[in-house]
Design an enzyme around this catalytic site. Structure first.
Site, PDB file in Angstrom:
ATOM      1  N   CYS A   1       1.208  -1.489   0.091  1.00 30.15           N
ATOM      2  CA  CYS A   1       0.012   0.021   0.725  1.00 30.15           C
ATOM      3  C   CYS A   1       1.044   1.267   0.220  1.00 30.15           C
ATOM      4  CB  CYS A   1      -1.087   0.094   1.168  1.00 30.15           C
ATOM      5  SG  CYS A   1      -1.970  -1.443   1.363  1.00 30.15           S
TER       6      CYS A   1
ATOM      7  N   ARG B   1       4.498  -0.456  -4.769  1.00 28.99           N
ATOM      8  CA  ARG B   1       4.187  -0.655  -3.782  1.00 28.99           C
ATOM      9  C   ARG B   1       2.661  -1.683  -3.479  1.00 28.99           C
ATOM     10  NH1 ARG B   1       6.563   1.937   0.479  1.00 28.99           N
ATOM     11  NH2 ARG B   1       5.359   0.833   2.402  1.00 28.99           N
TER      12      ARG B   1
ATOM     13  N   TRP C   1      -2.399  -3.148  -1.610  1.00 24.78           N
ATOM     14  CA  TRP C   1      -2.154  -4.515  -1.880  1.00 24.78           C
ATOM     15  C   TRP C   1      -3.261  -4.907  -0.592  1.00 24.78           C
ATOM     16  CZ3 TRP C   1      -0.264  -8.086   1.535  1.00 24.78           C
ATOM     17  CH2 TRP C   1       0.028  -9.634   0.831  1.00 24.78           C
TER      18      TRP C   1
ATOM     19  N   ASN D   1      -2.015   1.927   5.203  1.00 31.31           N
ATOM     20  CA  ASN D   1      -1.244   0.832   5.092  1.00 31.31           C
ATOM     21  C   ASN D   1      -0.895  -0.143   6.279  1.00 31.31           C
ATOM     22  OD1 ASN D   1       0.756  -0.588   4.591  1.00 31.31           O
ATOM     23  ND2 ASN D   1       2.773   1.457   4.374  1.00 31.31           N
ATOM     24  N   GLY D   2      -0.964  -0.662   6.324  1.00 31.20           N
ATOM     25  CA  GLY D   2      -1.001  -1.782   7.398  1.00 31.20           C
ATOM     26  C   GLY D   2      -1.845  -2.723   7.837  1.00 31.20           C
TER      27      GLY D   2
ATOM     28  N   GLU E   1      17.612 -18.312  -6.745  1.00 33.37           N
ATOM     29  CA  GLU E   1      17.368 -16.159  -7.569  1.00 33.37           C
ATOM     30  C   GLU E   1      17.260 -16.314  -8.258  1.00 33.37           C
ATOM     31  OE1 GLU E   1      16.871 -13.469  -5.563  1.00 33.37           O
ATOM     32  OE2 GLU E   1      17.086 -12.473  -7.595  1.00 33.37           O
TER      33      GLU E   1
ATOM     34  N   LYS F   1      12.608 -15.175  -9.898  1.00 33.13           N
ATOM     35  CA  LYS F   1      12.917 -13.846 -10.690  1.00 33.13           C
ATOM     36  C   LYS F   1      11.804 -14.627 -11.357  1.00 33.13           C
ATOM     37  CE  LYS F   1      13.950 -11.164  -8.959  1.00 33.13           C
ATOM     38  NZ  LYS F   1      14.489 -11.398  -8.189  1.00 33.13           N
TER      39      LYS F   1
ATOM     40  N   GLU G   1       8.085 -14.744  -9.989  1.00 36.32           N
ATOM     41  CA  GLU G   1       7.180 -13.482 -10.820  1.00 36.32           C
ATOM     42  C   GLU G   1       6.655 -12.830 -10.719  1.00 36.32           C
ATOM     43  OE1 GLU G   1      10.029 -11.117  -6.071  1.00 36.32           O
ATOM     44  OE2 GLU G   1      11.368 -11.932  -8.244  1.00 36.32           O
TER      45      GLU G   1
ATOM     46  N   HIS H   1      18.433 -36.475  -5.077  1.00 35.18           N
ATOM     47  CA  HIS H   1      17.156 -36.510  -4.767  1.00 35.18           C
ATOM     48  C   HIS H   1      15.317 -36.263  -4.021  1.00 35.18           C
ATOM     49  CE1 HIS H   1      20.960 -38.090  -2.520  1.00 35.18           C
ATOM     50  NE2 HIS H   1      21.483 -37.192  -2.855  1.00 35.18           N
TER      51      HIS H   1
ATOM     52  N   LYS I   1       6.341  -4.405  -3.671  1.00 29.64           N
ATOM     53  CA  LYS I   1       7.979  -3.874  -3.782  1.00 29.64           C
ATOM     54  C   LYS I   1       8.521  -4.296  -2.300  1.00 29.64           C
ATOM     55  CE  LYS I   1      11.894  -2.457  -5.737  1.00 29.64           C
ATOM     56  NZ  LYS I   1      12.793  -4.265  -5.742  1.00 29.64           N
TER      57      LYS I   1
END
Ligand code: G6P
Length: 613
Positions: A2, A27, A73, A99-100, A486, A490, A493, A509, A608
């Protein structure tokens, strides 16, 4: 998680708010809305991106000089028009953006409902508007500011809040606990935002609100107090970021711009800190704690997402170069493990934004238990950077694309410099070796530049072949195991392709069962000390008809011969290789996502900066 904006001054408030929300969209982008005060409260809001809101605002010609805005968000309540912020009180006079998360919103909602208040949305935020109004209208001699203060004392959870009230048409009230907020101080105008990006165009003077603080903001000034009503004098900081740094500069996406910025961002990160001729490293931010670091029992690195991956690279760097034992923790898990940490231990938190709620919570937990807390952050002035005992900024410049790229490489550069400085201090690296390492580190930005120039077209071509692959496997060993994680992250996402990163030998395994002619396997085979073992793993994949894409050193003809596609990169010391191997993986995920028509900079469901736990 947010974004919040606010404006009071002579400009067209709606225009400033919309522009600001576009900059904060990273955000969250589930819905967006604004409230403009102009004799009445004009609310425009709805599901979807800020661009939809922009259209609405133009159609409805929303005029006024004071207002608040929000890009969401979603946490409580699905992303729809009704759940969009701002939320209003029963009378419609009070508007709130938040926001929260308000954890006790259920019980507060019940008690407000018993008092006859009706709720329109499924959000936790609506209770804030209702509770403020309830206290304001039913208590004697309580000012609106006092009503906010009393409300904040009743709510449990986290918030960054901006509130307007038709009865105080010149004022915006803001408060912070756990979610960032700052004030931009202009000339007879004031700005409010979750971070500096919406403000930088208008002023470089900012005041950071701390947890437990609130402020009343008017066009000609502001007053900051604690929520216990103690007046505070806050320092006015000068912003160092430029408008240019937060624009796309001709690239189709921020992510691509940020990938291509890496030679510069890595060099900026090293600038003034390394001296290849003398073989020395100066990290001003941690100079005073180098003794503690050198004498630490161990270092615990805590971070989330991509920053956690850089922490894993950091573990290899610290143990190899400085012989300092390191454990890497998911920040979100750290608090719940009754962590064995205390005096003599060092907690190193890594965060691009400096606002990630879980990382902040881990930092606070470690601090409370007596550990020295260090940070690696990108955003100057962020909460984490202010709460750590000491730290190093990455200086990568604003990172806007939700998928982190240049922040990762800058974090690894900082970790490399820290590990080298520590290795030198502890006597594990003599001056001759130090010069060799530092010279090579100094050459890394040029090598990254070379990769970007030489590999961009190949990666683009390769991406065409694998655009519709349903799964990907990424394999790496030692320093490049975190890079495999990573690379897979990527891809997940931004292209929504399922991908897993594995230490190459672990493939046997379990994941090997997934390999068939449909499975692309990205193999990071660019270190000499694991070369033979990686070749064996490649053979194992090929024997099961898996399709090999390799990231390899130029001269490695064995790997090239075994690969269906290969990307050649310049060689470096094995321990520095993650700084190079990650680059083609960033490009590969970018081009696959573009081919699939995905929104690269704003992937679905992600944000983000994750400021909720
Ligand atoms: C979110 C972002 C990731 C980031 C992670 C940690 O999940 O989408 O890109 O790596 O948060 O963020 P931080 O700001 O603490 O590095």
């Amino acid at each position: 998680m947010c974004g919040i904006v606010g404006y009071v001054g002579d400009r067209d408030a709606a225009e400033v708010l919309i522009k600001g929300l576009k900059r904060l969209e990273y955000r969250g982008y589930d819905s967006a809305g604004i409230a403009i005060m102009n004799g009445e409260l004009n609310i425009q809001k709805g599901k979807g991106k800020v661009a939809n809101l922009d259209k609405k605002v133009l159609e409805n010609s929303v005029k006024g000089h004071i207002g608040i805005g929000h890009t969401r968000w979603a946490t409580h309540g699905e992303p729809n028009d009704v759940n969009s912020h701002p939320h209003l009180s029963e009378s419609g006079k009070v508007a709130v953006v938040h926001n929260g998360i308000i954890e006790n919103y259920g019980s507060l909602k019940r008690s407000l409902t018993e008092k006859g208040r009706t709720f329109k949305s499924m959000t936790d935020t609506e209770i804030i508007a209702q509770l403020i109004e309830e206290i304001y209208t039913t208590s004697k001699n309580v000012t609106f500011e006092e009503a906010i203060r009393l409300t904040l004392k009743q709510i449990v959870g986290t918030y960054g809040l901006a509130i307007v009230n038709l009865d105080s048409p010149e004022k915006i009230y803001i408060a912070r606990k756990g979610s960032p907020l700052l004030l931009g101080v202009g000339d007879n105008e004031m700005f409010i935002a979750s971070d500096a990006s919406p403000i930088v165009e208008y002023t470089n003077k900012v005041v950071y609100l701390d947890d437990g603080e609130m402020a009343v903001v008017e066009r000609d000034g502001y007053e900051v107090k604690t929520i216990d009503d103690v007046s505070l004098t806050k320092e006015v900081h000068e912003l160092a970021i430029s408008l240019e740094a937060i624009e796309k500069a001709g690239y189709p996406h921020f992510m691509l711009k940020e990938i291509f910025e890496q030679p510069r961002s890595m060099a900026d990160c090293m600038r003034g800190r390394i001296d290849p001729d003398k073989g020395t490293i100066q990290l001003g931010g941690i100079a005073d704690v180098m003794d503690d670091l050198a004498n630490a029992n161990r270092v615990i690195i805590a971070a989330c997402g991509t920053s956690w991956h850089s922490g894993l690279v950091g573990e290899y760097l610290f143990e190899y170069l400085a012989k300092t034992p390191v454990e890497v923790e998911y920040a979100s898990e750290f608090r719940y493990s009754d962590p064995l940490i205390g005096e003599g231990d060092v907690m190193l938190v890594i965060s691009q934004s400096g606002e990630t709620a879980d990382t902040l919570a881990a930092l606070r937990e470690a601090k409370e238990r007596g550990a020295l807390v260090l940070g690696i952050c990108n955003v100057v002035g962020s909460t984490i950077s202010r709460e750590t005992d000491a730290g190093v900024f990455t200086h990568a410049g604003p990172e806007i694309g939700v998928a982190s790229t240049k922040a990762f490489t800058a974090q690894v550069v900082v970790l490399t410099m820290m590990a080298l400085a520590l290795g030198i201090k502890k006597g594990h690296i003599d001056n001759k070796k130090a010069k060799k390492y530092i010279k090579e580190l100094n050459a890394i930005p040029d090598k990254v530049d070379q990769i970007l120039k030489e590999c961009d077209d190949d990666t683009k071509e390769m991406a065409k072949m694998f655009t519709y692959a349903p799964n990907f496997l990424y394999l790496g060993r030692s320093y490049n195991f975190p890079v495999a994680l990573e690379g897979a992250l990527k891809l997940k996402e931004i292209s929504y392709i399922h991908a897993e990163g594995y230490p190459a030998a672990e493939m046997k395994h379990g994941p090997i069962a997934l390999i068939d002619e449909m499975m692309p396997v990205v193999v990071i085979a660019a270190t000499t000390h694991t070369n033979d073992k990686m070749i064996s793993n490649i053979e194992e994949v090929k024997a099961r008809k898996g399709r090999i894409i390799s990231i390899m050193n130029k001269e490695n003809s064995d790997v090239k011969e075994l690969s269906e596609y290969s990307i050649s990169i310049p060689s470096t010391f094995d321990v520095f290789s993650p700084l190079l191997t990650v680059i083609p993986l960033q490009l590969l995920s970018y081009y696959i996502a573009v081919n699939r028509g995905c929104n690269v900079d704003q992937p679905r469901n992600l944000a983000k900066s994750v400021t909720v736990e």
